[in-house]
Motif scaffolding. Sequence first.
Motif, PDB file in Angstrom:
ATOM      1  N   THR A 146      68.272  41.858  -5.458  1.00  0.00           N
ATOM      2  CA  THR A 146      67.713  42.149  -4.128  1.00  0.00           C
ATOM      3  C   THR A 146      68.824  42.363  -3.105  1.00  0.00           C
ATOM      4  O   THR A 146      68.787  43.294  -2.301  1.00  0.00           O
ATOM      5  CB  THR A 146      66.824  40.983  -3.655  1.00  0.00           C
ATOM      6  N   GLY A 174      69.457  46.096  12.029  1.00  0.00           N
ATOM      7  CA  GLY A 174      68.721  47.112  11.301  1.00  0.00           C
ATOM      8  C   GLY A 174      69.546  47.899  10.317  1.00  0.00           C
ATOM      9  O   GLY A 174      68.999  48.573   9.436  1.00  0.00           O
ATOM     10  N   ASP A 175      70.886  47.824  10.452  1.00  0.00           N
ATOM     11  CA  ASP A 175      71.770  48.562   9.550  1.00  0.00           C
ATOM     12  C   ASP A 175      72.372  47.675   8.470  1.00  0.00           C
ATOM     13  O   ASP A 175      73.145  48.166   7.639  1.00  0.00           O
ATOM     14  CB  ASP A 175      72.904  49.226  10.348  1.00  0.00           C
ATOM     15  N   ARG A 176      72.056  46.399   8.491  1.00  0.00           N
ATOM     16  CA  ARG A 176      72.556  45.500   7.454  1.00  0.00           C
ATOM     17  C   ARG A 176      71.664  45.591   6.213  1.00  0.00           C
ATOM     18  O   ARG A 176      70.538  46.075   6.292  1.00  0.00           O
ATOM     19  CB  ARG A 176      72.594  44.060   7.982  1.00  0.00           C
ATOM     20  N   PRO A 177      72.145  45.139   5.051  1.00  0.00           N
ATOM     21  CA  PRO A 177      71.330  45.225   3.839  1.00  0.00           C
ATOM     22  C   PRO A 177      69.977  44.542   4.014  1.00  0.00           C
ATOM     23  O   PRO A 177      69.888  43.443   4.581  1.00  0.00           O
ATOM     24  CB  PRO A 177      72.188  44.505   2.795  1.00  0.00           C
ATOM     25  N   ARG A 178      68.913  45.184   3.539  1.00  0.00           N
ATOM     26  CA  ARG A 178      67.581  44.590   3.617  1.00  0.00           C
ATOM     27  C   ARG A 178      67.543  43.283   2.835  1.00  0.00           C
ATOM     28  O   ARG A 178      68.181  43.152   1.789  1.00  0.00           O
ATOM     29  CB  ARG A 178      66.537  45.549   3.050  1.00  0.00           C
ATOM     30  N   PHE A 179      66.828  42.330   3.367  1.00  0.00           N
ATOM     31  CA  PHE A 179      66.604  41.016   2.755  1.00  0.00           C
ATOM     32  C   PHE A 179      67.867  40.139   2.742  1.00  0.00           C
ATOM     33  O   PHE A 179      67.850  39.055   2.149  1.00  0.00           O
ATOM     34  CB  PHE A 179      66.043  41.138   1.332  1.00  0.00           C
ATOM     35  N   GLN A 209      66.520  45.824  -6.551  1.00  0.00           N
ATOM     36  CA  GLN A 209      66.919  46.969  -5.728  1.00  0.00           C
ATOM     37  C   GLN A 209      67.363  48.094  -6.664  1.00  0.00           C
ATOM     38  O   GLN A 209      67.986  47.839  -7.704  1.00  0.00           O
ATOM     39  CB  GLN A 209      68.083  46.537  -4.824  1.00  0.00           C
ATOM     40  N   PRO A 238      57.497  46.044  -1.160  1.00  0.00           N
ATOM     41  CA  PRO A 238      58.803  45.883  -0.510  1.00  0.00           C
ATOM     42  C   PRO A 238      59.350  47.151   0.112  1.00  0.00           C
ATOM     43  O   PRO A 238      60.370  47.097   0.806  1.00  0.00           O
ATOM     44  CB  PRO A 238      59.698  45.428  -1.664  1.00  0.00           C
TER      45      PRO A 238
END
Length: 440
Positions: A340, A354-359, A324, A403
Amino acid sequence: MFRQTSEFTTWFAEQRRVQRHRVTPVRLDALDGWAAEPGTGNLRHRTGRFFTVEGVEVTTGRRVTPSWSQPIIVQPEHGVLGIVVREFDGVPHFLLQAKMEPGNINLLQLSPTVQATRSNYTRVHAGRAVPYLEHFLGPRRGRVLLDALQSEQGSWFLGKRNRNMIVEVTGDVPVLPGFCWLTAAQIGELLREDHLVNMDTRSVLAGLPWGRHGRPEAAVLDGADDTDRAAHTMAELIGHLTEVRAAHAVTRRRVPLNEVKGWSDNGAELRHEDGRYFTVIGVDVEADGREVARWSQPMLAPVGRGLIGFLARHLDGVPHLLAQIRTEAGSFDVAEFAPTVQCLPANHAHLPPGDRPRFLDAVRDAPDAARLLDVTHSEEGGRFHHAANRYTVVLDEDAPRDPGPGFVWLTPRQLADLVRVPGQVDVEARNLLTCLRWWR
């Protein structure tokens, strides 16, 4: 030197027995030598040295929350984190110390040969001199394998950097009480233990040149040194980072601690109104084996355990890690390569998915069989109280090849090469890389 790791275990247990330490919680307004600055509320030592706890307002377009304010540690001086290496019978050994830090879980952990702030090694505290410092400050005694200014935790420090060093020597080095020589293989075994190898040691070892001293590749990823077929060239990776740094401005404004919004100080501690993130507490410390036997200080205490994780997969047969490009409140240069996932999951539990960290779900909820490594390590115990993160690498061959913005695939070898360039890789990624490279 220890022929078997079990001999170290016996030695370390004896160090725990003979070194006497005590850490006692104390109210912030009762800290010896520290006081809230009139008008600002900033926590400051009577000497004006060491560090301060102040407020910062941050605006960035790179996060779900574009702006916020928080307390932050301001420590503009550079410390020295240095490890001495010497070969015995053709086998490289690393000189580490069983050192107490007031915020360490279990108090005693394995630190670098030298782990000292500038205030400490210039003896502002009027204590004892830092041993082995002559190997790291000129004129040095030995061959430098690593010398780079590296960032500390950008979420809790404002622009903080330390000098990470590895120096190889050939002459005799006396082993003082509390110090020991360990091989790379032994350190690799000890990295499997929770709360044993401290953050600064892990950070420094990440910068060891690839292929040096018994760890030629990431042992848990076959072919990890094959960069000829990497998804991106090094120039492209630097370009990704530079593009983010150029395109996204981060505005930081230091503000009085007593004006930080959403935080309250009741005299005993400083706490967020929602009970999340961290608190600022005070401690009184008594310790054997330190330059000063007694002191007091404020500390930052995270609320909950963090998660530091890489997703890994093979691209065209070559193992890659998903990095990241991350911005923190105190990031020195806008953004750095990071794991990540790098967060305290509890801080995001109230947010919609949808607002939480990706992955986050992919790393946190992966089955045990997919985890290449999984261990809990403490963070910097000199400023943070019982800060701990779960460090893990998850093999997921279905992870997206593309990604999306803010993420990029790179090989472990590429990440290791980037570590040797100051300011490219954050401390959490360096720590996880050491686990990956040295894991036994």
